[in-house]
Every structure is written in structure tokens, then in C-alpha cells.
Design a protein around this motif. Structure first.
Motif, PDB file in Angstrom:
ATOM      1  N   LEU A 106       4.572  -6.355   8.607  1.00 31.43           N
ATOM      2  CA  LEU A 106       3.280  -5.709   8.400  1.00 31.43           C
ATOM      3  C   LEU A 106       2.829  -5.080   9.713  1.00 31.43           C
ATOM      4  N   TRP A 107       2.231  -3.895   9.608  1.00 28.69           N
ATOM      5  CA  TRP A 107       1.771  -3.151  10.776  1.00 28.69           C
ATOM      6  C   TRP A 107       0.262  -2.975  10.694  1.00 28.69           C
ATOM      7  N   ALA A 108      -0.426  -3.168  11.797  1.00 33.75           N
ATOM      8  CA  ALA A 108      -1.887  -3.054  11.822  1.00 33.75           C
ATOM      9  C   ALA A 108      -2.350  -1.652  11.436  1.00 33.75           C
ATOM     10  N   THR A 109      -1.565  -0.642  11.764  1.00 32.89           N
ATOM     11  CA  THR A 109      -1.959   0.732  11.448  1.00 32.89           C
ATOM     12  C   THR A 109      -1.860   1.039   9.957  1.00 32.89           C
ATOM     13  N   ASP A 110      -1.154   0.202   9.197  1.00 35.85           N
ATOM     14  CA  ASP A 110      -1.022   0.419   7.749  1.00 35.85           C
ATOM     15  C   ASP A 110      -1.971  -0.439   6.932  1.00 35.85           C
ATOM     16  N   SER A 111      -2.994  -1.006   7.567  1.00 36.63           N
ATOM     17  CA  SER A 111      -3.885  -1.924   6.853  1.00 36.63           C
ATOM     18  C   SER A 111      -4.599  -1.249   5.689  1.00 36.63           C
ATOM     19  N   GLU A 112      -4.916   0.033   5.808  1.00 37.65           N
ATOM     20  CA  GLU A 112      -5.556   0.751   4.698  1.00 37.65           C
ATOM     21  C   GLU A 112      -4.620   0.806   3.488  1.00 37.65           C
ATOM     22  N   LEU A 136      -3.445  -3.989  -2.600  1.00 33.42           N
ATOM     23  CA  LEU A 136      -4.094  -5.201  -3.096  1.00 33.42           C
ATOM     24  C   LEU A 136      -5.172  -4.894  -4.130  1.00 33.42           C
ATOM     25  N   SER A 137      -5.739  -3.699  -4.100  1.00 34.50           N
ATOM     26  CA  SER A 137      -6.761  -3.338  -5.075  1.00 34.50           C
ATOM     27  C   SER A 137      -6.150  -2.927  -6.417  1.00 34.50           C
ATOM     28  N   ASP A 138      -4.837  -2.766  -6.463  1.00 34.92           N
ATOM     29  CA  ASP A 138      -4.140  -2.451  -7.705  1.00 34.92           C
ATOM     30  C   ASP A 138      -4.229  -3.652  -8.647  1.00 34.92           C
ATOM     31  N   SER A 139      -4.067  -3.412  -9.959  1.00 38.75           N
ATOM     32  CA  SER A 139      -4.138  -4.519 -10.921  1.00 38.75           C
ATOM     33  C   SER A 139      -3.025  -5.536 -10.694  1.00 38.75           C
ATOM     34  N   CYS A 140      -1.878  -5.068 -10.176  1.00 35.01           N
ATOM     35  CA  CYS A 140      -0.763  -5.971  -9.874  1.00 35.01           C
ATOM     36  C   CYS A 140      -0.234  -5.620  -8.476  1.00 35.01           C
ATOM     37  N   PRO A 141      -0.706  -6.314  -7.424  1.00 32.58           N
ATOM     38  CA  PRO A 141      -0.193  -6.024  -6.071  1.00 32.58           C
ATOM     39  C   PRO A 141       1.325  -6.198  -6.037  1.00 32.58           C
ATOM     40  N   SER A 142       1.991  -5.311  -5.306  1.00 33.31           N
ATOM     41  CA  SER A 142       3.450  -5.278  -5.360  1.00 33.31           C
ATOM     42  C   SER A 142       4.081  -5.131  -3.991  1.00 33.31           C
ATOM     43  N   VAL A 143       5.347  -5.521  -3.954  1.00 33.35           N
ATOM     44  CA  VAL A 143       6.220  -5.250  -2.823  1.00 33.35           C
ATOM     45  C   VAL A 143       7.165  -4.149  -3.300  1.00 33.35           C
ATOM     46  N   TYR A 144       7.419  -3.177  -2.455  1.00 29.28           N
ATOM     47  CA  TYR A 144       8.315  -2.077  -2.806  1.00 29.28           C
ATOM     48  C   TYR A 144       9.677  -2.338  -2.181  1.00 29.28           C
ATOM     49  N   VAL A 145      10.703  -2.391  -3.023  1.00 24.82           N
ATOM     50  CA  VAL A 145      12.070  -2.647  -2.592  1.00 24.82           C
ATOM     51  C   VAL A 145      12.802  -1.312  -2.602  1.00 24.82           C
ATOM     52  N   VAL A 146      13.327  -0.916  -1.457  1.00 23.76           N
ATOM     53  CA  VAL A 146      14.052   0.353  -1.333  1.00 23.76           C
ATOM     54  C   VAL A 146      15.541   0.037  -1.291  1.00 23.76           C
ATOM     55  N   MET A 147      16.292   0.603  -2.266  1.00 21.98           N
ATOM     56  CA  MET A 147      17.729   0.357  -2.398  1.00 21.98           C
ATOM     57  C   MET A 147      18.458   1.693  -2.427  1.00 21.98           C
ATOM     58  N   ARG A 148      19.747   1.636  -2.093  1.00 16.01           N
ATOM     59  CA  ARG A 148      20.575   2.849  -2.134  1.00 16.01           C
ATOM     60  C   ARG A 148      21.975   2.468  -2.573  1.00 16.01           C
ATOM     61  N   ALA A 190       5.048  -3.430   1.899  1.00 16.06           N
ATOM     62  CA  ALA A 190       3.861  -3.697   1.096  1.00 16.06           C
ATOM     63  C   ALA A 190       2.971  -2.464   1.037  1.00 16.06           C
ATOM     64  N   SER A 191       3.407  -1.372   1.650  1.00 14.79           N
ATOM     65  CA  SER A 191       2.635  -0.132   1.683  1.00 14.79           C
ATOM     66  C   SER A 191       3.058   0.789   0.534  1.00 14.79           C
ATOM     67  N   PRO A 192       2.147   1.097  -0.384  1.00 20.51           N
ATOM     68  CA  PRO A 192       2.512   2.029  -1.454  1.00 20.51           C
ATOM     69  C   PRO A 192       2.791   3.431  -0.926  1.00 20.51           C
ATOM     70  N   ILE A 210      16.506   4.312  -4.443  1.00 21.83           N
ATOM     71  CA  ILE A 210      15.902   3.704  -5.616  1.00 21.83           C
ATOM     72  C   ILE A 210      14.776   2.825  -5.109  1.00 21.83           C
ATOM     73  N   VAL A 211      13.565   3.060  -5.588  1.00 22.15           N
ATOM     74  CA  VAL A 211      12.412   2.283  -5.154  1.00 22.15           C
ATOM     75  C   VAL A 211      11.889   1.517  -6.357  1.00 22.15           C
ATOM     76  N   GLU A 212      11.893   0.192  -6.248  1.00 19.56           N
ATOM     77  CA  GLU A 212      11.416  -0.680  -7.320  1.00 19.56           C
ATOM     78  C   GLU A 212      10.128  -1.349  -6.879  1.00 19.56           C
ATOM     79  N   LYS A 213       9.179  -1.394  -7.796  1.00 17.69           N
ATOM     80  CA  LYS A 213       7.892  -2.047  -7.552  1.00 17.69           C
ATOM     81  C   LYS A 213       7.984  -3.451  -8.132  1.00 17.69           C
ATOM     82  N   VAL A 214       7.937  -4.461  -7.257  1.00 15.42           N
ATOM     83  CA  VAL A 214       8.111  -5.861  -7.654  1.00 15.42           C
ATOM     84  C   VAL A 214       6.795  -6.601  -7.428  1.00 15.42           C
TER      85      VAL A 214
END
Length: 174
Positions: A56-62, A68-80, A95-97, A110-114
Motif C-alpha cells: 500500500l502506498w500513501a499517495t494512493d489513499s484516495e 472501500l466505498s464499493d459494495s464489495c471491496p476488492s483486490v485486483y489480481v493482474v495475470m498474464r 487494492a487500487s481500482p 488479465i485483471v480479476e476483481k477478487v
């Protein structure tokens, strides 16, 4: 924080794709793994594909607060799919959308929202609230100079030209 990535392999629904691979979960605090089989149900198989570090980066806090304000907070998994010995190469967890969208735009990844587990939601929320600095909105004001009143025929004023850009082309008569 180390997060294990759980990937599910199911039979493809078209003749062009034999298998469908998708990230389905993350395991906070997981040990290192390399395509360890977790569960087998018929033709569907779930693997602990790898363990990556979520940074996590302080500059990406927004961005984290937007997630987190989304109905289902997610982690984004980037695959190739790189054609190596592993079915998919896991590149990144975020964790940054906004960052997830950037990787989705390139067409190669391939980006999956988990969904985030509850403990991870609390950890990201605490980090984002600690490091977020609200930036006040400043509306830009237009100056009152009218730039459309002057027509000198020179086109763009930033480009030096010796003649009128609207003149008829010079015919080279031979």
C-alpha cells in the motif's frame, strides 16, 4: 502483506479455449506456493497459484477509499499468459481500482476483481484513513481575454510562418 492467490481452472465453453482460468480468492498471510492444488471438484480445480506481496502506498489513499466505498471491496489480481511452465504468470496484486484499470486497458493482461476478506478490508481502511490528506477542490477561472476576435490569417500563433496559411497553393507551371 503477503497474499496467496487462489486460481480456479474450469473447462472452457468454446472450442477455442480448452480451459478457463480465473482468480477467485486471496489468502492473507499465506506461505509461498507454486501452483499447489487445493481442491478438486469434477473437472474444476482450485490452485494456490502463488503468494504475492500487497503493498500500500500513501499517495494512493484516495483510490483505496474509493475501493472501500464499493459494495464489495476488492483486490485486483493482474495475470498474464506468457507460455511458460505455469499456466498463468501472476504479476501484481493491488487494492487500487485505478491501477487495476490501467492494467486492464493494455489488452495483454488479465485483471480479476477478487473480494477482500474482512481482515484485509480493516487493514486497508486503517492505512487509508491514516495517510489520506483531503485535497480541496479549486475551480479554475477563465480569463476575460477574447482570443476569437483577432484573425490575422497566420494560423497558429506559436508557429512562425511568413505568409497567409489560407492562400491558394502555388501552382508550379512548367
Amino acid at each position: 502483506m503477503p497474499l496467496g492467490v487462489v486460481v480456479r481452472k474450469t473447462p472452457g465453453v468454446t472450442r477455442w479455449a480448452k480451459w478457463n482460468w480465473s482468480a477467485v480468492a486471496v489468502l492473507p498471510g499465506a506461505a509461498p506456493a507454486h501452483w499447489l492444488e487445493l481442491r478438486h471438484e469434477g473437472e474444476a480445480v482450485e490452485y494456490h497459484a502463488t503468494t504475492l506481496t500487497l503493498t500500500l502506498w500513501a499517495t494512493d489513499s484516495e483510490a483505496y477509499l474509493a475501493n472501500l466505498s464499493d459494495s464489495c471491496p476488492s483486490v485486483y489480481v493482474v495475470m498474464r499468459d506468457e507460455g511458460t511452465d505455469a499456466p498463468l504468470n501472476m504479476l501484481l496484486l493491488t487494492a487500487s481500482p485505478y491501477e487495476g484499470q490501467d492494467y486492464a486497458d493494455n489488452g495483454e493482461d488479465i485483471v480479476e476483481k477478487v473480494p477482500m476478506p474482512e481482515g484485509l478490508v480493516a487493514w486497508v481502511r486503517d492505512f487509508a484513513l491514516t495517510h489520506h490528506e483531503h485535497e480541496a477542490f479549486v475551480k479554475r477561472r477563465r480569463d476575460n481575454e477574447r482570443v476569437d476576435l483577432k484573425q490575422d490569417g497566420k494560423g497558429d500563433a506559436r508557429i512562425r510562418q511568413t505568409s497567409d496559411v489560407y492562400r491558394a497553393p502555388n501552382r508550379g507551371l512548367v
